[in-house]
Structures are given as structure tokens and as C-alpha cells.
Design an enzyme around this catalytic site. Structure first.
Site, PDB file in Angstrom:
ATOM      1  N   CYS A   1      17.548 -30.678 -31.903  1.00 20.77           N
ATOM      2  CA  CYS A   1      19.005 -30.540 -32.044  1.00 20.77           C
ATOM      3  C   CYS A   1      19.690 -30.655 -30.686  1.00 20.77           C
ATOM      4  O   CYS A   1      19.516 -29.781 -29.822  1.00 20.77           O
ATOM      5  CB  CYS A   1      19.281 -29.204 -32.735  1.00 20.77           C
TER       6      CYS A   1
ATOM      7  N   CYS B   1      21.973 -27.819 -29.585  1.00 19.89           N
ATOM      8  CA  CYS B   1      21.189 -26.611 -29.273  1.00 19.89           C
ATOM      9  C   CYS B   1      20.692 -26.682 -27.838  1.00 19.89           C
ATOM     10  O   CYS B   1      20.746 -25.702 -27.092  1.00 19.89           O
ATOM     11  CB  CYS B   1      19.968 -26.509 -30.185  1.00 19.89           C
TER      12      CYS B   1
END
Lengths: 309, 109
Positions: free
Chosen positions: B34, B37
Site C-alpha cells: 500500500c 501506508c
């Protein structure tokens, strides 16, 4: 010229802002890049970038941003995390007011605030966001392993991400309001060849339903017929809207959608204020032209500064 | 790279370390694939240093630990949840900036 905190402030740290920052820092301007979240912008949610030259094998959006940020940092680009709530651009000294109350002044400003995913604006969309409604396939796709999900849209992003989502989902149904896709040919060919992707044409999603999570959506086709489709996830990838809430659009010059109009040097109607990247009024929104516009805007800022001396 | 202030939680540790903790705990639910993230990773590291002794700053990899994210219906990451006394007191999804996270922590601390 009045004394200011900076010669240049760059508002927003996506590819346009980071490139403007690279150019300005390398040319030794007193420059600050202000970012309200984390640097990267929308590129961070791009799974894979195959069309940014210099990377023959392609790379992820976050890797590209890491490299851009590292390159700007090599020239000591100063960055600051802060949310600008007000901009005052009428005077020669441009003033930015942060949420914290702090005020920053600069002689020039480059607006790179970018754009964000457009929403459908339908029942259930907001309540179920993060619970099956998503605007980011790379962030949320893996939560839908072996499930049947929907993608709304027909442009590059929708079709590329529909293909990406088949890595996880057992079936991806693309719902598009027209009967042809706007996405580029190579992406269309890949999607049509992918057995896990199905299409529903000439249809709009009119409601998203579910108790705690997305369970089904209602769609209506162009003949007015409605039906229900069961799905645990719906990825809404229908273009972008400008991040322009704090900007004096009439003063800067903007198009009907609220994107900022500039000349070829990225200059707005306000002297000393440029715009670059997805916030600009234009037809093509790619990383490469965002970065290119950032470079042009930084050079325009330098020209303006040298004219003022 | 994990700083020494950020505890990497597993499903097995979650109840003991977060729900039964005396201090509030911020849990950053993330995964290696991600981008956003990854982008907030350094912010989490900084917060861990600044809030040491006041808030437990933790991360949980949702790929390796599916149970806890399932329990809290997490279907989007990064999701950051602030727990206190075993309850959720605040929650945010997306690559938010440090200023916003500091404001969230300061409301509780």
C-alpha cells in the site's frame, strides 16, 4: 521589495510540487514546500507506472515519489507539513495562513494542490466508504480476495485498476454509463482479454446498500430499467475534482470545473502566482506532464523574481 | 524500517498489548503493498518518539494478521485507530498528515 519569509512557496507535494521544488532548490531560491498530508499526492495510490520515462521496467507510484523526494532533498528542499486555510494574493507579498494560525509570506507562489477522486454522490456512498466503497484499488483491493466486486468508470484509471483488481477478486464488473470506453487502447485490450472482467454498459449506479458493509448496489440503464447487483466492494474511479477550496478562483482565473487556467509559462492572472499539475485546466493528467509543468512553473517564478529586483 | 519506538503487533498480542493497556494505543493498520501506508510510515516513527510514555504507537501488518482488521471491519488502509481502555476513541483512514494525527492524539492524551 518587501521582506518575505520565502522567495517561493510551493503549495502541495505531488509530482508537480516536488519537481518545482527540485528546480527552485537547485537554483538556490529560498523555497518552502507545504504539504498538508504526506508528499506524493494521487500517485501514491497508483499501483504501477509504466509510462514515466527513465524507468524501463516500470515502478510503483510510491517508489517514484520516494525517488522524486530524495532528489529534491539532495538539493536541500525545505518541506513543511501544514494545512493552509487561507491565501491572500492581492498584494505583491503573498500570504498563507495555516490552520495552526501561523502566517507565511512569500514573493511567489506555485499552486500544486492537485485533484482528488470524484464521487458519485449517491445514497450509501459516504456511509459505506472504507466498508466496501473505495476510491483506491491499490490500497483496498487485497481486502476483496475471491469476492465479486464492481468498478465504476470507463477512463484509464478505471480500466487499469479493474485489471489490477482481478489479482484478488474472483470477478470484476465494470459499470460504465456509455457503450464505449474512454481508456487508452492498450488498457482496453488488456481488460477485454481478461476473463475475470465483465462489463455492464449504458448504466449508472444509483444506490449502494448494506447494513455494516457493502452488500449490493442498484443500477439503472439508459432505458430507465433498474436492477440489483450483489457485490462486497465497489471501486469508484470516475475522474477527479480540483482541490481548490482555499483558492481565490476568480482572481486566479479558472475553468467551469474549477481548475486553474494558466498561460504556457504556468502563470495565472495574478503576477507571481503560478499553477502546475492536476489543479491546472488541461486535458491530460499524467505524472509526466505534472512534473514538466512543475519545472516550467519554477522557472517562471525565477523570471518573476529577477524582474522584481 | 521500524524504529525502536514502534511496536509491530500480531493478532495474538493485540488484546493484551492494546485492549488491556493502561496507556492509549494508536494502531496503524498497514500492508507492504500500500503506497499511502508506506508514505505515512515516517510520520508514525516520529510520533512514536514524540509520544513515548504517553501513547503506545503501534503498527499491524494486515496481511500477516487478518483477524484483528476483520474484527474492526477494516476494508481500507492505511486505517489508524486510537484505542483507550479497550474502546475505539478515534479513527481515520487515508494518508493523513502529521498535523491531523497530532490533533487526534492530543484530544485524548
Amino acid at each position: 521589495m518587501a521582506k518575505t519569509d520565502y522567495q517561493l512557496i510551493i503549495l502541495g507535494g505531488g509530482p508537480a510540487g516536488l519537481t518545482a521544488g527540485l528546480y527552485a532548490a537547485r537554483d538556490r531560491l529560498k523555497v518552502l514546500l507545504l504539504e498538508k498530508g504526506v508528499v506524493g499526492g494521487q500517485v501514491l495510490v497508483t499501483d504501477w507506472i509504466d509510462n514515466y520515462p527513465g524507468f524501463p521496467d516500470g515502478l510503483t507510484g510510491s517508489d517514484l515519489i520516494d525517488k522524486m523526494a530524495a532528489q529534491a532533498k539532495r538539493f536541500d528542499l525545505q518541506t513543511k507539513n501544514g494545512n493552509v486555510v487561507k491565501v491572500e494574493l492581492s498584494e505583491a507579498t503573498k500570504k498563507l495562513i495555516l490552520e495552526s494560525g501561523e502566517e507565511l509570506t512569500s514573493q511567489t507562489l506555485i499552486i500544486c494542490t492537485g485533484a482528488r477522486p470524484n464521487k458519485l454522490g449517491i445514497t450509501g456512498e459516504e456511509d459505506l466508504t472504507g466498508k466496501g466503497v473505495s476510491y483506491c484499488a491499490t490500497c483496498d483491493g487485497p481486502f476483496f480476495r475471491d469476492q465479486e466486486i464492481l468498478v465504476v468508470g470507463g477512463g484509464d484509471t478505471a480500466i487499469q485498476e479493474a485489471d489490477f483488481l482481478t489479482k484478488f477478486a474472483s470477478k470484476v464488473t465494470v459499470i460504465h454509463r456509455r457503450e464505449t470506453l474512454r481508456a487508452t487502447k492498450v488498457l482496453q485490450e488488456k481488460a477485454f482479454a481478461n476473463e475475470r472482467i465483465k462489463f455492464i454498459w449504458n448504466s449508472n449506479v444509483i444506490a449502494i446498500e448494506g447494513e455494516k458493509e457493502v452488500e449490493r448496489v442498484r443500477i439503472r440503464n439508459n432505458d430507465g430499467e433498474e436492477k440489483e447487483i450483489a457485490a462486497s466492494g465497489i471501486f469508484i474511479l470516475i475522474g477527479t475534482i480540483p482541490n481548490n477550496e482555499i483558492l481565490p478562483l476568480a482572481q486566479l482565473g479558472a475553468d467551469e470545473q474549477g481548475f486553474i487556467v494558466t498561460d504556457n509559462e504556468m502563470r495565472t492572472k495574478i503576477p507571481g502566482v503560478m499553477a502546475a499539475g492536476d489543479i491546472r485546466s488541461k486535458n491530460v493528467r499524467q505524472v509526466i506532464n505534472g512534473a514538466g509543468e512543475g519545472a516550467v512553473a519554477a522557472i517562471a517564478a525565477e523570471h518573476y523574481l529577477s524582474e522584481q529586483e | 524500517m521500524a524504529g525502536e519506538n514502534v511496536k509491530h503487533l500480531t493478532d495474538a498480542e493485540f488484546d493484551e498489548y492494546v485492549l488491556k493497556a493502561d496507556l492509549p494505543s494508536l494502531v496503524d493498520f498497514w500492508a507492504p503493498w500500500c503506497g499511502p501506508c508506506k508514505a505515512i510510515g515516517p510520520v508514525i516513527e516520529e510520533l512514536a518518539g514524540e509520544y513515548a510514555g504517553k501513547v503506545q504507537i503501534t503498527k499491524m501488518n494486515v496481511d500477516d494478521n487478518p483477524t484483528t482488521p476483520g474484527k474492526y471491519s477494516i476494508r481500507a488502509i492505511p486505517t489508524l485507530i486510537l484505542f483507550k481502555g479497550g474502546e475505539i476513541v478515534d479513527q481515520v483512514t487515508g494518508a493523513v498528515g502529521k498535523t491531523q494525527l497530532v490533533a487526534m492524539l492530543n484530544k485524548t492524551v
